[in-house]
Design a protein around this motif. Structure first.
Motif, mmCIF file in Angstrom:
data_model
loop_
_atom_site.group_PDB
_atom_site.id
_atom_site.type_symbol
_atom_site.label_atom_id
_atom_site.label_comp_id
_atom_site.label_asym_id
_atom_site.label_seq_id
_atom_site.Cartn_x
_atom_site.Cartn_y
_atom_site.Cartn_z
ATOM 1 N N ASP A 201 0.830 -1.210 0.000
ATOM 2 C CA ASP A 201 0.000 0.000 0.000
ATOM 3 C C ASP A 201 0.861 1.256 0.000
ATOM 4 O O ASP A 201 0.579 2.221 -0.727
ATOM 5 C CB ASP A 201 -0.930 0.015 1.213
ATOM 6 N N ALA B 295 2.345 1.762 -3.444
ATOM 7 C CA ALA B 295 1.334 2.212 -4.402
ATOM 8 C C ALA B 295 1.010 3.676 -4.203
ATOM 9 O O ALA B 295 0.865 4.438 -5.185
ATOM 10 C CB ALA B 295 0.071 1.366 -4.266
ATOM 11 N N MET B 296 0.884 4.127 -2.952
ATOM 12 C CA MET B 296 0.564 5.528 -2.700
ATOM 13 C C MET B 296 1.681 6.464 -3.150
ATOM 14 O O MET B 296 1.422 7.557 -3.665
ATOM 15 C CB MET B 296 0.243 5.732 -1.218
ATOM 16 N N LEU C 176 1.559 6.614 -7.032
ATOM 17 C CA LEU C 176 0.466 7.473 -7.483
ATOM 18 C C LEU C 176 0.764 8.941 -7.204
ATOM 19 O O LEU C 176 0.484 9.817 -8.031
ATOM 20 C CB LEU C 176 -0.837 7.062 -6.783
ATOM 21 N N SER D 183 -4.306 11.956 -4.551
ATOM 22 C CA SER D 183 -4.041 10.557 -4.901
ATOM 23 C C SER D 183 -4.076 9.664 -3.673
ATOM 24 O O SER D 183 -4.615 8.550 -3.707
ATOM 25 C CB SER D 183 -2.684 10.443 -5.600
ATOM 26 N N THR D 184 -3.494 10.123 -2.550
ATOM 27 C CA THR D 184 -3.517 9.337 -1.321
ATOM 28 C C THR D 184 -4.931 9.246 -0.766
ATOM 29 O O THR D 184 -5.372 8.170 -0.324
ATOM 30 C CB THR D 184 -2.579 9.948 -0.260
ATOM 31 N N ALA E 277 -7.751 9.376 -2.391
ATOM 32 C CA ALA E 277 -8.525 8.456 -3.224
ATOM 33 C C ALA E 277 -8.150 7.011 -2.931
ATOM 34 O O ALA E 277 -9.023 6.134 -2.825
ATOM 35 C CB ALA E 277 -8.302 8.780 -4.699
ATOM 36 N N TYR E 278 -6.862 6.751 -2.765
ATOM 37 C CA TYR E 278 -6.410 5.382 -2.498
ATOM 38 C C TYR E 278 -6.977 4.883 -1.175
ATOM 39 O O TYR E 278 -7.470 3.752 -1.079
ATOM 40 C CB TYR E 278 -4.878 5.344 -2.466
ATOM 41 N N LEU E 279 -6.909 5.722 -0.145
ATOM 42 C CA LEU E 279 -7.384 5.314 1.176
ATOM 43 C C LEU E 279 -8.896 5.076 1.193
ATOM 44 O O LEU E 279 -9.372 4.110 1.780
ATOM 45 C CB LEU E 279 -7.013 6.375 2.210
ATOM 46 N N GLU F 250 -10.965 4.490 -1.411
ATOM 47 C CA GLU F 250 -11.383 3.385 -2.290
ATOM 48 C C GLU F 250 -11.151 2.026 -1.634
ATOM 49 O O GLU F 250 -11.908 1.079 -1.874
ATOM 50 C CB GLU F 250 -10.639 3.470 -3.618
ATOM 51 N N ARG F 251 -10.119 1.950 -0.813
ATOM 52 C CA ARG F 251 -9.779 0.657 -0.190
ATOM 53 C C ARG F 251 -10.215 0.598 1.269
ATOM 54 O O ARG F 251 -9.870 -0.359 1.969
ATOM 55 C CB ARG F 251 -8.271 0.413 -0.324
#
Length: 329
Positions: free
Chosen positions: A186, A189-190, A193, A318-319, A321-323, A325-326
């Motif tokens: 994770d 990936a962050m 992104l 970006s972070t 959205a990642y957090l 979404e998951r």
């Protein structure tokens, strides 16, 4: 008669005899253990060794039983135990004077300081790991930053953007150890992104080779307060010996550290030891919000309390959205 025990925890008489054997070998006890091997001869503890994750440590043999192959017996038991737990790549820390002994047992040097020798059970394992990572064919000013990014904040992005503007190419090495709030995958990936808009940045893993305080053993250090300093020196030696030549690194970037004394000590060690070895150290002031330095720990607190408004002010889109979404927090 030789008898072997493999225990997850030591108590009572076993623990007392174990402590005495380690003390006899000049070692202190270490409480971060998953498994300990005890070798007995006629009810006398003659050898021992322990494991925490993929690190072998606290290996000692009674002075009266040196040369009997007991170190090999201990390592065999620890290897079998580690493999049964899914650990396929093992490391051990020992004193430099033990190099030859452990070489004969198929452990190979990675790096050392005057006090500590790090070895692994793969010949040239670190070279093979780094050779598999992409290295850009770029000359000039090549920067590097080693980051945890737990998770990736606006402060991290500011440091990366500042360093990238100053470099022909910038490598970001993200800690691979899974001992943070967010997993290594994770975090990687962050960062990818959050830096995708910067063309001269390459994001890479550290693998198991840049050492963290969570796994660094102090059991053979009589002066425990020096453990962090020695950890820093070993980490710097690995960086200089392997990472610098592989990627052609000329500059190392860090952020100022007003919050963590250990990280501040590490930065000071970098300032002392990198320039004499030809690597410039650039310390970038920490980005602040309303006069308060942005930190991943403050962000984690906001996430834990469900304060997404505060969290959103500390991280790039970006972070966020990642957090979300998951469903990570």
């Amino acid at each position: 008669m030789i008898q072997t025990e493999i225990l997850p925890q030591l108590t009572g008489r076993r623990r007392r005899l174990w402590q005495e054997l380690l003390a006899c070998a000049g070692l202190a006890t270490d409480e971060q253990l998953d498994t300990t091997v005890l070798i007995w001869q006629d009810d006398i503890l003659v050898a021992t060794g322990s494991r925490k994750d993929n690190i072998l440590k606290c290996i000692a043999v009674s002075p009266d039983h040196q040369g009997e192959g007991l170190t090999a017996t201990v390592l065999t038991q620890l290897r079998q135990d580690a493999f049964s737990c899914g650990q396929r790549h093992l490391f051990l820390y020992t004193k430099p004077e033990n190099r030859t002994q452990f070489l004969s047992l198929m452990f190979y040097p990675v790096a050392q300081t005057g006090t500590v020798l790090l070895m692994e059970d793969r010949r040239r394992g670190i070279e093979a790991f780094l050779a598999a990572l992409p290295a850009e064919r770029v000359s000039g000013k090549i920067g590097a930053a080693v980051m945890n990014c737990n998770p990736f904040t606006l402060g991290h992005r500011y440091l990366v953007e500042t360093a990238a503007r100053e470099c022909d190419h910038l490598y970001l090495f993200i800690l691979s150890e899974d001992k943070s709030h967010f997993s290594a995958s994770d975090r990687m990936a962050m960062v990818q992104l959050g830096t995708a808009h910067i063309p001269n940045v390459t994001v890479l893993p550290t693998g198991p080779y840049l050492i963290s305080s969570a796994t660094f053993p102090t059991y053979f250090l009589k002066e425990r307060e020096k453990a962090t300093e020695i950890q820093c020196l070993l980490d710097i030696e690995i960086f200089l010996k392997y990472f610098v030549p592989r990627f052609g690194i000329t500059h190392r970037y860090v952020g100022t550290e007003p919050l963590s004394p250990m990280t501040e000590m590490y930065n000071e060690a970098l300032k002392t030891y990198l320039p004499p070895r030809g690597i410039a150290l650039r310390e970038i002031p920490r980005l602040s919000l309303s006069g308060v330095p942005i930190s991943a720990s403050a962000l984690r607190e906001a996430l834990a309390s469900g304060d997404w408004e505060k969290a959103g002010a500390l991280i790039p889109p970006s972070t966020l959205a990642y957090l979300t979404e998951r469903h990570l927090q």
